[in-house]
Design an enzyme around this catalytic site. Structure first.
Site, short mmCIF file in Angstrom:
data_model
loop_
_atom_site.label_atom_id
_atom_site.label_comp_id
_atom_site.label_asym_id
_atom_site.label_seq_id
_atom_site.Cartn_x
_atom_site.Cartn_y
_atom_site.Cartn_z
N ILE A 11 4.24 -3.78 -2.40
CA ILE A 11 3.06 -4.17 -2.98
C ILE A 11 3.13 -4.84 -4.23
O ILE A 11 2.34 -5.57 -4.44
CB ILE A 11 2.27 -2.62 -3.30
CG1 ILE A 11 2.27 -1.98 -1.93
CG2 ILE A 11 0.94 -3.17 -3.83
CD1 ILE A 11 1.35 -2.68 -0.49
N GLY A 150 -6.33 0.85 2.18
CA GLY A 150 -5.75 -0.76 1.93
C GLY A 150 -6.97 -1.73 1.61
O GLY A 150 -7.63 -1.44 0.53
N GLU A 206 7.48 4.23 8.84
CA GLU A 206 8.71 4.41 7.94
C GLU A 206 9.79 5.02 8.65
O GLU A 206 9.89 5.68 9.70
CB GLU A 206 8.67 4.69 6.65
CG GLU A 206 7.58 4.01 5.66
CD GLU A 206 7.02 4.54 4.54
OE1 GLU A 206 7.80 5.42 4.07
OE2 GLU A 206 5.82 4.54 4.05
N LYS A 221 -5.76 11.02 1.07
CA LYS A 221 -6.75 9.99 1.04
C LYS A 221 -7.92 10.73 1.04
O LYS A 221 -8.99 10.34 0.02
CB LYS A 221 -6.33 8.99 2.15
CG LYS A 221 -5.43 8.05 1.91
CD LYS A 221 -5.25 7.19 3.17
CE LYS A 221 -3.92 6.19 2.88
NZ LYS A 221 -3.42 5.72 3.83
#
Ligand SMILES: NC(=O)c1ccc[n+]([C@@H]2O[C@H](COP(=O)([O-])OP(=O)(O)OC[C@H]3O[C@@H](n4cnc5c(N)ncnc54)[C@H](OP(=O)(O)O)[C@@H]3O)[C@@H](O)[C@H]2O)c1
Lengths: 334, 159
Positions: A11, A150, A206, A221
């Site tokens: 990022i 995002g 991942e 979140k």
């Protein structure tokens, strides 16, 4: 506006690319967005005249360490925060257990007279109140649109565009990895392990996929949404969590037969915070596929509002960070 | 809490009293009664009650009223609905009869669809359950219990 970027991974570098590519657009429409400091786990670099972003990306990608960049002072990350600058962008890894090092970075930034933009879920889902109070105390702006969904507008949408509405609940798919896996299982009738492996090969999941598939990422979140949008005071420990490991292709097939699909849903209202695989009618606007994210707000005035977008990716996430930076720019130039 | 009940009562002397008795016995307060004679269905008359009742007595009240009348709507909602659930695990080996019996104490399992890919692998099933709206939380609580007790994994409908 002088910017310091903490964390120069996917990022951090994505943001650097976006700032570089958009520099003409930004100068023309707003003003100069100058990156004066960058840090990774090897330490920080600072140059008050600005860092050459392309060179910084190249040095990082070639040597693995931002401290190998020439034309800049090298220093500890906490000293970097003390240097001159307007905004700190915190994009080190999300630690959902301690919130560190991001928590310290953010608090220190406020104390050293900097506004903060972050994509980091850790501090937000563990010590939201402390962060908000500290920002207020030092009269600094704190924005974190990129931490949830995002690129998909969600926090600022609720707080700004839907201002005046009471938000009763937010329901959504806030993790692209699990949505990708479940979509694959459904479309190709493959089992969970196979779909996960494929997602890992594509870099969507991942190597240690636990935070995503066990529901922790979604839980973090919805805690952020509960606190930031609904004014609650929750931490990740308040969330009832179930992940997607046990879902079978047969279960999806049977659900399909009855007109449903299975999605990992985060659900927050005043009474409870839940993350669990849920049966969603196939015709529901929540039935989005692949890595897409979706959120449905239930509000008093606007009733239902649904947003869909890309929940991850360096450029996509940088879009949300950039919009936070622009809104800070507008605020401080008033 | 205040609730609105739409009830069908037989058009016979004394029928209304049968409804009022359990309400009074539970110490609930009747705010209004609307009698719609002109909307009669066969020999039944729809009556709308607005009642103040303590939250913990609500379920008893509904149970008592059901013995003497037909409740059509609670707070304007159909009293019953279908809930679909998916269950994953050793569904059969963990005494499927017992699982269904226990769900049937709260609702009614009307339909079961089961897939067993291999004797060693977990099987998956869907169940269609007919249930009173106000009992859904109780059902979900039971599913959580069955999950823990039998190692099953339930996937519920979004309500
Ligand atoms: N990836 C996405 O699509 C996405 C989307 C939304 C939000 N986010 C959030 O954005 C943040 C960054 O994600 P990412 O994908 O860029 O992670 P990443 O690729 O792992 O990069 C993390 C960066 O932080 C640096 N770092 C680690 N520990 C540090 C420390 N103690 N002090 C200073 N720097 C440190 C790392 O340094 P080294 O390079 O030296 O290892 C690396 O440069 C995370 O909080 C993530 O949750 C990511």
């Amino acid at each position: 506006m002088d910017i310091i970027i903490l964390g120069f991974g996917v990022i951090g570098r994505g943001l650097a690319k976006v700032l570089y590519n958009k520099s003409d657009y930004l100068s023309k429409n707003y003003g100069k967005f100058n990156v004066v400091g960058i840090a990774d786990s090897s330490g920080g670099i600072y140059n008050k005249d600005g860092i050459d972003l392309l060179k910084a990306i190249e040095v990082k990608e070639k040597t693995g360490k931002i401290t190998n960049y020439k034309d800049a002072k090298k220093m500890d990350i906490l000293d970097l925060i003390k240097e001159d600058g307007d905004v700190v962008v915190e994009v080190t890894p999300s630690n959902l257990e301690t919130g560190e090092p991001a928590n310290t970075h953010i608090i220190e930034s406020f104390k050293n007279d900097k506004h903060v933009v972050t994509a980091n879920k850790g501090p937000l889902c563990l010590c939201f109140n402390e962060l908000i109070t500290t920002a207020k105390k030092y009269n600094k702006i704190f924005r974190f649109e990129a931490s949830v969904g995002g690129a998909m507008p969600i926090i600022n949408l609720a707080k700004e565009t839907l201002a005046g509405n009471e938000i009763y609940s937010i329901i959504g798919i806030l993790n692209g990895t699990t949505n990708y896996i479940l979509t694959k299982m459904e479309e190709e009738k493959i089992d969970f392990e196979t779909a996960l492996k494929e997602a890992q090969e594509l870099g969507i999941a991942e190597t240690n996929p636990s935070q995503d598939i066990d529901g922790l990422d979604t839980a973090a979140k919805i805690v952020i949404l509960a606190n930031a949008i609904m004014g609650l005071n929750k931490t990740i420990k308040d969330v009832k969590i179930k992940g997607i490991r046990r879902i079978t292709p047969e279960a999806i097939l049977l659900a399909n037969k009855r007109g449903y699909t299975i999605k990992l849903i985060g659900n927050v209202n005043r009474k409870k915070l839940i993350v669990e695989p849920t049966l969603i009618p196939k015709y529901s606007p929540l039935n989005v596929k692949g890595t897409l994210n979706v959120a449905m707000f239930e509000t008093d005035l606007a009733k239902e509002v649904v947003v869909v977008g890309r929940g991850a990716g360096p450029i996509e996430t940088s879009s949300a960070i950039l919009s936070d930076l622009i809104s800070i720019y507008k605020e401080i130039k008033k | 809490m205040r609730i609105v009940l739409d009830i069908e009562v037989r058009d016979k002397p004394g029928e209304l009293l049968k409804i009022l008795t359990p309400i009074a016995n539970l110490g609930a307060n009747i705010i209004s009664i609307i009698h719609s004679r002109e909307e009669r269905v066969g020999n039944r008359i729809p009556v709308r009650f607005v009642i103040d009742v303590e939250e913990d007595k609500f379920k008893t009240l509904i149970n008592e009223l059901e013995k003497v009348a037909i409740i059509k709507l609670i707070d304007g909602q159909k009293k019953k609905r279908y809930v679909d659930i998916v269950v994953i695990g050793h569904v059969v080996d963990t005494d499927i009869r017992d699982t269904i019996d226990r769900i049937n104490t709260i609702g009614l399992v009307e339909d079961l669809d089961l897939l067993m890919p291999h004797p060693d692998l977990e099987s998956s099933a869907t169940m269609k359950i007919l249930i009173d709206n106000y009992k859904i939380e109780e059902l979900f609580y039971l599913l959580d219990e069955l999950e823990k007790e039998k190692g099953l994994f339930f996937i519920k409908t979004l309500l």
